[in-house]
Design an enzyme around this catalytic site. Structure first.
Site, PDB file in Angstrom:
ATOM      1  N   TYR A  36       0.820  -1.214   0.000  1.00  0.00           N
ATOM      2  CA  TYR A  36       0.000   0.000   0.000  1.00  0.00           C
ATOM      3  C   TYR A  36       0.857   1.268   0.000  1.00  0.00           C
ATOM      4  CZ  TYR A  36      -4.709  -1.889   0.744  1.00  0.00           C
ATOM      5  OH  TYR A  36      -5.923  -2.496   0.595  1.00  0.00           O
ATOM      6  N   LYS A  56       3.223 -15.139   1.967  1.00  0.00           N
ATOM      7  CA  LYS A  56       3.389 -15.952   0.752  1.00  0.00           C
ATOM      8  C   LYS A  56       4.881 -16.216   0.582  1.00  0.00           C
ATOM      9  CE  LYS A  56       1.765 -17.792  -3.114  1.00  0.00           C
ATOM     10  NZ  LYS A  56       0.982 -19.044  -3.125  1.00  0.00           N
ATOM     11  N   ASP A  72      -2.796 -18.235   0.409  1.00  0.00           N
ATOM     12  CA  ASP A  72      -3.816 -18.969  -0.367  1.00  0.00           C
ATOM     13  C   ASP A  72      -4.428 -20.086   0.484  1.00  0.00           C
ATOM     14  OD1 ASP A  72      -1.261 -20.097  -0.506  1.00  0.00           O
ATOM     15  OD2 ASP A  72      -1.506 -20.905  -2.529  1.00  0.00           O
ATOM     16  N   ASP A 131      -6.380  -6.971   4.094  1.00  0.00           N
ATOM     17  CA  ASP A 131      -7.529  -6.324   3.452  1.00  0.00           C
ATOM     18  C   ASP A 131      -8.422  -7.381   2.808  1.00  0.00           C
ATOM     19  OD1 ASP A 131      -9.115  -4.229   2.300  1.00  0.00           O
ATOM     20  OD2 ASP A 131      -8.072  -4.556   0.397  1.00  0.00           O
ATOM     21  N   ASP A 156     -12.372  -9.079   4.148  1.00  0.00           N
ATOM     22  CA  ASP A 156     -13.616  -9.037   3.360  1.00  0.00           C
ATOM     23  C   ASP A 156     -14.158 -10.461   3.200  1.00  0.00           C
ATOM     24  OD1 ASP A 156     -13.455  -6.281   3.034  1.00  0.00           O
ATOM     25  OD2 ASP A 156     -13.947  -6.354   0.896  1.00  0.00           O
TER      26      ASP A 156
END
Ligand code: IPM
Ligand code: MG
Length: 356
Positions: free
Chosen positions: A141, A190, A222, A246, A250
């Site tokens: 970000y 990751k 994942d 983020d 969600d």
């Protein structure tokens, strides 16, 4: 207690849900004998409209001089043009960075009354109660980004950078929080592909050694995304980078039944903290008295707990939300047969009546 609270309603449905959260905070002040002073500031599209800037200096000044900041939502389709140089979201990111709130606490709790609203089978989610600690002021970000032409072909890049201290402080906080919960931390990255994730994993594993009483594991994002909807109750505290956090929250909101149910609180080394629902500005619902204010009301409860250290008051707001759901009140996003369909205001008022 006397506290100064900065109030940033922002865009879209932001002002509507903020109104209900402020009603809850006023009710707490009245019942518990506190004096909260609310001062409004501009952020996001509303700030661009008024001043040309998504985060006016005056707003930043107001926030850094407050005891806590309540924010509702930013984002306006009017500024969606990808070539635009000023965007509402820059106001939010700039505020998080300037306030130094590096850890975003996003609790995911399923109310039994909302099992029907979840997209996941009841037997899978029966006892979900997890906390995502999202790194909030670093990572992709905030890394260098830009456009670049390579061999005559236009491209673009974003950079994911994490320093050891940035990882260390957020992971340490996750362990501290886990000690007050079920004593389990899962660090998500990751590391099979990304160098910044390998640094994250090394650092998290090292910090874990200081907390032998807390169970620790590392997981690829994942796999974590899959487990979140398959075995969500295995998670207690999940700590992860800015973008992964983020996305995962969600996803997690669908377990809880609605984006309209998930609050968040961002904290740093110093006060004030920044409290906001995880949902966005939902422009198409603006002004319709339709959306769910509970995520914002629950964010106000987090403000009471984490910035003002008013634990009993925070519990009172959360208990009032639970009682409101138990009494059958439902906004459209969590409606079910037999529920009482209410609007944003009526939901807020039903909660306020139950704050004791
Ligand atoms: C969130 C939001 C923001 C983010 C947007 C509005 C910039 O999605 O708080 O989750 O990506 O952090
Ligand atoms: Mg988000």
């Amino acid at each position: 207690m006397q506290a100064n609270i900065a109030v940033l309603p922002g865009d879209g449905i932001g002002p509507e849900v903020m109104d209900e959260a402020l009603k809850a905070l006023r009710a707490v002040a009245a019942r518990y004998g506190h004096e909260f002073t609310f001062t409004e500031g501009l952020i996001g599209g509303a700030a661009i409209d008024a001043t040309g800037l998504p985060l006016p200096g005056e707003t930043l000044e107001l926030c850094t001089h407050s005891d806590a900041v309540m924010l509702a939502a930013v984002g306006d389709p009017k500024y969606d043009d990808p070539t635009a140089s000023v965007r509402p979201e820059q106001g939010l990111l700039g505020l998080r960075k300037a306030m130094g709130v590096f850890a975003n606490l996003r609790p995911v709790k399923l109310y039994q009354e909302l099992l029907h609203a979840s997209t996941i089978k009841p037997e899978v989610i029966a006892d979900v109660d997890l906390l995502v600690v999202r790194e909030l002021t670093g990572g992709i970000y905030f890394g260098e980004r830009g456009r670049r032409t390579v061999d005559g072909v236009e491209g673009a890049y974003d950079t994911m950078f994490y320093s050891v201290p940035e990882v260390e402080r957020v992971v340490r906080l996750a362990f501290e929080l886990a000690r007050k919960r079920r004593r389990k931390v899962t660090s998500v990255e990751k590391a099979n592909v990304l160098e910044s994730s390998r640094l994250w994993r090394e650092t998290a594993t090292r910090v874990a050694q200081d907390y032998p009483d807390v169970e620790f594991d590392s997981m690829y994002v994942d796999i974590a995304a899959m487990r979140l909807v398959r075995y969500p109750s295995v998670f207690d505290v999940v700590v992860t980078g800015n973008m992964f956090g983020d996305i995962l929250t969600d996803e997690a909101s669908m377990i809880a039944g609605s984006m309209g149910m998930l609050p968040s609180g961002a904290i740093g080394a110093q006060k004030p903290g920044l409290f906001e629902p995880i949902h966005g500005s939902a422009p198409k619902y603006t002004g319709l008295n339709l959306v769910n204010p509970l995520a914002t009301i629950l964010s106000a409860a987090m403000l009471l707990r984490y910035s003002l250290e008013l634990e009993a008051e925070a519990n009172a707001v959360e208990a009032a939300v639970a009682a409101t759901l138990a009494a059958g009140y439902r906004t459209r996003d969590i409606m079910q047969v037999g529920g009482t369909l209410v609007g944003t205001r009526e939901m807020g008022e039903a909660v306020v009546e139950r704050i004791s």
